[in-house]
Design a protein around this motif. Sequence first.
Motif, PDB file in Angstrom:
ATOM      1  N   ILE A  11       1.298 -16.037 -66.861  1.00  0.00           N
ATOM      2  CA  ILE A  11       0.871 -14.731 -66.348  1.00  0.00           C
ATOM      3  C   ILE A  11      -0.576 -14.467 -66.746  1.00  0.00           C
ATOM      4  CG2 ILE A  11       1.200 -12.237 -66.616  1.00  0.00           C
ATOM      5  CD1 ILE A  11       4.234 -12.843 -66.824  1.00  0.00           C
ATOM      6  N   ASN A  12      -0.914 -14.727 -67.997  1.00  0.00           N
ATOM      7  CA  ASN A  12      -2.273 -14.476 -68.463  1.00  0.00           C
ATOM      8  C   ASN A  12      -3.294 -15.324 -67.706  1.00  0.00           C
ATOM      9  OD1 ASN A  12      -4.158 -13.281 -70.523  1.00  0.00           O
ATOM     10  ND2 ASN A  12      -4.518 -15.466 -70.814  1.00  0.00           N
ATOM     11  N   GLY A  13      -3.024 -16.603 -67.565  1.00  0.00           N
ATOM     12  CA  GLY A  13      -3.967 -17.475 -66.856  1.00  0.00           C
ATOM     13  C   GLY A  13      -4.187 -17.045 -65.422  1.00  0.00           C
ATOM     14  N   ALA A  14      -3.095 -16.772 -64.722  1.00  0.00           N
ATOM     15  CA  ALA A  14      -3.200 -16.339 -63.323  1.00  0.00           C
ATOM     16  C   ALA A  14      -3.903 -14.988 -63.221  1.00  0.00           C
ATOM     17  CB  ALA A  14      -1.815 -16.275 -62.693  1.00  0.00           C
ATOM     18  N   ASN A  15      -3.619 -14.097 -64.157  1.00  0.00           N
ATOM     19  CA  ASN A  15      -4.239 -12.769 -64.140  1.00  0.00           C
ATOM     20  C   ASN A  15      -5.748 -12.862 -64.368  1.00  0.00           C
ATOM     21  OD1 ASN A  15      -3.817  -9.801 -64.056  1.00  0.00           O
ATOM     22  ND2 ASN A  15      -4.705  -9.940 -66.099  1.00  0.00           N
ATOM     23  N   GLU A  16      -6.175 -13.733 -65.252  1.00  0.00           N
ATOM     24  CA  GLU A  16      -7.611 -13.904 -65.489  1.00  0.00           C
ATOM     25  C   GLU A  16      -8.324 -14.308 -64.193  1.00  0.00           C
ATOM     26  OE1 GLU A  16      -9.571 -13.655 -68.287  1.00  0.00           O
ATOM     27  OE2 GLU A  16      -7.968 -13.047 -69.647  1.00  0.00           O
ATOM     28  N   VAL A  17      -7.728 -15.221 -63.462  1.00  0.00           N
ATOM     29  CA  VAL A  17      -8.312 -15.670 -62.196  1.00  0.00           C
ATOM     30  C   VAL A  17      -8.295 -14.548 -61.164  1.00  0.00           C
ATOM     31  CG1 VAL A  17      -7.972 -17.252 -60.239  1.00  0.00           C
ATOM     32  CG2 VAL A  17      -7.792 -18.097 -62.580  1.00  0.00           C
ATOM     33  N   ALA A  18      -7.182 -13.854 -61.072  1.00  0.00           N
ATOM     34  CA  ALA A  18      -7.045 -12.777 -60.080  1.00  0.00           C
ATOM     35  C   ALA A  18      -8.022 -11.642 -60.344  1.00  0.00           C
ATOM     36  CB  ALA A  18      -5.613 -12.263 -60.066  1.00  0.00           C
ATOM     37  N   VAL A  19      -8.141 -11.215 -61.587  1.00  0.00           N
ATOM     38  CA  VAL A  19      -9.052 -10.113 -61.909  1.00  0.00           C
ATOM     39  C   VAL A  19     -10.502 -10.526 -61.670  1.00  0.00           C
ATOM     40  CG1 VAL A  19      -9.911  -8.633 -63.778  1.00  0.00           C
ATOM     41  CG2 VAL A  19      -7.452  -8.949 -63.465  1.00  0.00           C
ATOM     42  N   ALA A  20     -10.848 -11.745 -62.021  1.00  0.00           N
ATOM     43  CA  ALA A  20     -12.207 -12.219 -61.752  1.00  0.00           C
ATOM     44  C   ALA A  20     -12.496 -12.210 -60.248  1.00  0.00           C
ATOM     45  CB  ALA A  20     -12.406 -13.618 -62.332  1.00  0.00           C
ATOM     46  N   ALA A  21     -11.526 -12.632 -59.454  1.00  0.00           N
ATOM     47  CA  ALA A  21     -11.687 -12.629 -57.996  1.00  0.00           C
ATOM     48  C   ALA A  21     -11.821 -11.203 -57.470  1.00  0.00           C
ATOM     49  CB  ALA A  21     -10.518 -13.341 -57.335  1.00  0.00           C
ATOM     50  N   PHE A  22     -11.046 -10.291 -58.022  1.00  0.00           N
ATOM     51  CA  PHE A  22     -11.135  -8.887 -57.624  1.00  0.00           C
ATOM     52  C   PHE A  22     -12.521  -8.323 -57.946  1.00  0.00           C
ATOM     53  CE2 PHE A  22     -10.843  -4.483 -59.236  1.00  0.00           C
ATOM     54  CZ  PHE A  22     -10.648  -3.835 -58.029  1.00  0.00           C
ATOM     55  N   LEU A  23     -13.005  -8.593 -59.140  1.00  0.00           N
ATOM     56  CA  LEU A  23     -14.310  -8.068 -59.546  1.00  0.00           C
ATOM     57  C   LEU A  23     -15.445  -8.639 -58.701  1.00  0.00           C
ATOM     58  CD1 LEU A  23     -13.861  -8.055 -63.425  1.00  0.00           C
ATOM     59  CD2 LEU A  23     -13.830  -6.080 -61.867  1.00  0.00           C
ATOM     60  N   LYS A  24     -15.247  -9.826 -58.137  1.00  0.00           N
ATOM     61  CA  LYS A  24     -16.243 -10.434 -57.247  1.00  0.00           C
ATOM     62  C   LYS A  24     -16.063  -9.975 -55.799  1.00  0.00           C
ATOM     63  CE  LYS A  24     -16.630 -14.733 -59.849  1.00  0.00           C
ATOM     64  NZ  LYS A  24     -16.316 -16.180 -59.814  1.00  0.00           N
ATOM     65  N   GLY A  25     -15.023  -9.177 -55.537  1.00  0.00           N
ATOM     66  CA  GLY A  25     -14.761  -8.710 -54.178  1.00  0.00           C
ATOM     67  C   GLY A  25     -14.058  -9.729 -53.307  1.00  0.00           C
ATOM     68  N   GLU A  26     -13.474 -10.758 -53.920  1.00  0.00           N
ATOM     69  CA  GLU A  26     -12.806 -11.808 -53.157  1.00  0.00           C
ATOM     70  C   GLU A  26     -11.380 -11.445 -52.768  1.00  0.00           C
ATOM     71  OE1 GLU A  26     -13.202 -15.201 -55.724  1.00  0.00           O
ATOM     72  OE2 GLU A  26     -15.365 -15.322 -55.405  1.00  0.00           O
ATOM     73  N   ILE A  27     -10.739 -10.579 -53.541  1.00  0.00           N
ATOM     74  CA  ILE A  27      -9.398 -10.080 -53.221  1.00  0.00           C
ATOM     75  C   ILE A  27      -9.374  -8.582 -53.490  1.00  0.00           C
ATOM     76  CG2 ILE A  27      -8.251 -12.279 -53.736  1.00  0.00           C
ATOM     77  CD1 ILE A  27      -7.193 -11.010 -56.335  1.00  0.00           C
ATOM     78  N   THR A  28      -8.386  -7.900 -52.929  1.00  0.00           N
ATOM     79  CA  THR A  28      -8.243  -6.467 -53.173  1.00  0.00           C
ATOM     80  C   THR A  28      -7.410  -6.233 -54.428  1.00  0.00           C
ATOM     81  OG1 THR A  28      -6.185  -6.245 -51.915  1.00  0.00           O
ATOM     82  CG2 THR A  28      -8.260  -6.043 -50.674  1.00  0.00           C
ATOM     83  N   PHE A  29      -7.463  -5.007 -54.932  1.00  0.00           N
ATOM     84  CA  PHE A  29      -6.673  -4.662 -56.106  1.00  0.00           C
ATOM     85  C   PHE A  29      -5.189  -4.906 -55.845  1.00  0.00           C
ATOM     86  CE2 PHE A  29      -4.274  -1.692 -58.741  1.00  0.00           C
ATOM     87  CZ  PHE A  29      -4.742  -2.037 -60.000  1.00  0.00           C
ATOM     88  N   GLY A  30      -4.722  -4.564 -54.653  1.00  0.00           N
ATOM     89  CA  GLY A  30      -3.319  -4.737 -54.298  1.00  0.00           C
ATOM     90  C   GLY A  30      -2.868  -6.180 -54.210  1.00  0.00           C
ATOM     91  N   GLU A  31      -3.797  -7.092 -54.143  1.00  0.00           N
ATOM     92  CA  GLU A  31      -3.458  -8.518 -54.083  1.00  0.00           C
ATOM     93  C   GLU A  31      -3.290  -9.149 -55.472  1.00  0.00           C
ATOM     94  OE1 GLU A  31      -5.425 -10.373 -50.172  1.00  0.00           O
ATOM     95  OE2 GLU A  31      -6.866  -9.299 -51.440  1.00  0.00           O
ATOM     96  N   ILE A  32      -3.697  -8.438 -56.516  1.00  0.00           N
ATOM     97  CA  ILE A  32      -3.627  -9.016 -57.860  1.00  0.00           C
ATOM     98  C   ILE A  32      -2.186  -9.322 -58.256  1.00  0.00           C
ATOM     99  CG2 ILE A  32      -4.035  -8.635 -60.327  1.00  0.00           C
ATOM    100  CD1 ILE A  32      -6.534  -7.021 -59.537  1.00  0.00           C
ATOM    101  N   TYR A  33      -1.316  -8.321 -58.217  1.00  0.00           N
ATOM    102  CA  TYR A  33       0.065  -8.530 -58.682  1.00  0.00           C
ATOM    103  C   TYR A  33       0.791  -9.631 -57.901  1.00  0.00           C
ATOM    104  CZ  TYR A  33       4.953  -8.012 -59.724  1.00  0.00           C
ATOM    105  OH  TYR A  33       6.247  -8.286 -60.071  1.00  0.00           O
ATOM    106  N   PRO A  34       0.776  -9.608 -56.561  1.00  0.00           N
ATOM    107  CA  PRO A  34       1.472 -10.687 -55.841  1.00  0.00           C
ATOM    108  C   PRO A  34       0.927 -12.076 -56.172  1.00  0.00           C
ATOM    109  CG  PRO A  34       0.966  -8.900 -54.342  1.00  0.00           C
ATOM    110  CD  PRO A  34       0.256  -8.599 -55.640  1.00  0.00           C
ATOM    111  N   LEU A  35      -0.384 -12.171 -56.344  1.00  0.00           N
ATOM    112  CA  LEU A  35      -0.995 -13.457 -56.673  1.00  0.00           C
ATOM    113  C   LEU A  35      -0.547 -13.934 -58.055  1.00  0.00           C
ATOM    114  CD1 LEU A  35      -3.010 -15.748 -56.101  1.00  0.00           C
ATOM    115  CD2 LEU A  35      -4.797 -14.267 -57.050  1.00  0.00           C
ATOM    116  N   VAL A  36      -0.620 -13.053 -59.034  1.00  0.00           N
ATOM    117  CA  VAL A  36      -0.225 -13.407 -60.401  1.00  0.00           C
ATOM    118  C   VAL A  36       1.257 -13.763 -60.454  1.00  0.00           C
ATOM    119  CG1 VAL A  36       0.048 -12.518 -62.759  1.00  0.00           C
ATOM    120  CG2 VAL A  36      -2.063 -12.066 -61.478  1.00  0.00           C
TER     121      VAL A  36
END
Length: 71
Positions: A11-36
């Motif tokens: 969970i931590n590893g996937a979340n680190e990637v997802a949040v970084a992508a969100f902060l870069k505008g690559e994914i939306t906030f709502g996409e974080i949980y499903p991705l992780v």
Amino acid sequence: MEQGGTLGAAINGANEVAVAAFLKGEITFGEIYPLVSRAAEETPFVQHPDIETIFETDRLARARARALMKG
């Protein structure tokens, strides 16, 4: 989510990637949980891991999250 083992590392590893992508505008906030969630579910689970297995789980979850973002 009382599974333990390597789940926290996944969970931590996937979340680190997802949040970084969100902060870069690559994914939306709502996409974080499903991705992780999906990346963690698709990462091999070990109930009683040693430290090397925990690091490997983190690496695999990060790689899976990146792959899922690419489609």
